[in-house]
Design an enzyme around this catalytic site. Structure first.
Site, short mmCIF file in Angstrom:
data_model
loop_
_atom_site.label_atom_id
_atom_site.label_comp_id
_atom_site.label_asym_id
_atom_site.label_seq_id
_atom_site.Cartn_x
_atom_site.Cartn_y
_atom_site.Cartn_z
N ASP A 90 41.55 38.45 35.56
CA ASP A 90 42.10 39.68 36.13
C ASP A 90 43.47 39.41 36.70
O ASP A 90 43.91 38.26 36.79
CB ASP A 90 41.15 40.34 37.14
N GLU A 95 41.24 46.17 36.15
CA GLU A 95 42.20 45.16 35.70
C GLU A 95 41.49 43.88 35.24
O GLU A 95 42.11 42.83 35.11
CB GLU A 95 43.19 44.83 36.81
#
Length: 283
Positions: free
Chosen positions: A160, A203
């Protein structure tokens, strides 16, 4: 119907050979039942078997025969024919039949194209173009089940973007979306054709690297980290810098499940975060 290109065969065996040479170019086969060496029924059955084994696209086959026997018609359709015309045949009827078959082929191709588009939409994350979570996990399960003994392993990573919330808060969600799109594009360019990137949520992304060992996997994930971090992402004249943390594990076959690999990679990602972020860590 326009100009047609014709490929001829003198017997059933030659018809099969010509089919194998030109299978991707054919739209229709007209084949006589009575032929030397191998009759039309046998040739068509062989052609349909090849189509099924090779997962080739269907196209129509019309039998031509002097026999109007019900059993022959039944045998022809059973062998894989789509129509059975009795000789002598007028040119107008033959052209009409060919036109009808062409319409069926065109309709089927449109349906196949539409299904492929719908399948792609159903398996793709609408924002980034990466695989969506459902499709990504399906690929992971498939790759895990295909690993053979003594072969290279399968590397699975979760990554991420570090402090991504600050990007949204500072530059806005539109900028955040643009960052996600650019990140996926950069990672894709650093991966092999057989590798897969999927969006797991927000994300957070996953990467699957088939047929790879630990050293190669670490290097590949380091490249991913580098291409994400190497230069800022430009959005409306603003330069957005970012880093990423990556946790991965290598599976070489065994009792572990898909969820085990995700748990291992997530634990390694958590360790990368705890060590200061912007790192690649193996479980």
């Amino acid at each position: 119907m326009g100009l047609l290109q014709v490929v001829e065969a003198q017997n059933g065996q030659e018809a099969i050979e010509q089919y194998m040479r030109h299978s991707h170019d054919l739209d229709l086969i007209l084949i006589d039942v009575q032929m030397p060496q191998m009759n039309g029924f046998e040739a068509v059955k062989a052609i349909r078997d090849i189509q099924e084994e090779e997962k080739q696209e269907w196209f129509p086959i019309i039998f031509l025969s002097a026999s109007a026997n019900d059993n022959d018609v039944e045998q022809g359709i059973g062998a894989g024919g789509d129509d059975y015309l009795i000789k002598p045949i007028s040119q107008k009827i033959l052209v009409a039949k060919m036109l009808a078959m062409k319409r069926i082929v065109d309709m089927r191709r449109r349906l196949v194209d539409m299904n492929e588009k719908l399948e792609k939409v159903a398996s793709t994350d609408f924002l980034t173009g990466a695989s969506n979570r459902r499709a990504f996990e399906s690929v992971l399960e498939s790759e895990m089940s295909s690993i053979e003994e003594n072969s290279n392993g399968l590397a699975f990573a979760i990554f991420d973007l570090d402090k991504f919330k600050a990007i949204n808060d500072t530059y806005g969600h539109a900028a955040g979306d643009e960052v996600l799109v650019e990140v996926v594009d950069r990672v894709k360019k650093s991966l092999r054709d057989v590798d897969v990137i999927g969006r797991l949520g927000g994300e957070e992304f996953g990467i699957i690297l088939p047929n790879i060992n630990e050293v190669e996997a670490f290097d590949a994930f380091e490249r991913c980290r580098y291409v994400i971090n190497e230069k800022p992402i430009l959005y409306e004249k603003m330069a957005i810098s970012l880093t990423t943390s990556i946790g991965f594990t290598v599976y070489k076959g065994g009792k572990e499940t898909k969820m085990d690999l995700m748990k291992y990679a997530d634990a390694a990602l958590y360790k990368a975060k705890g060590a200061g972020r912007n790192k690649v860590v193996e479980y």
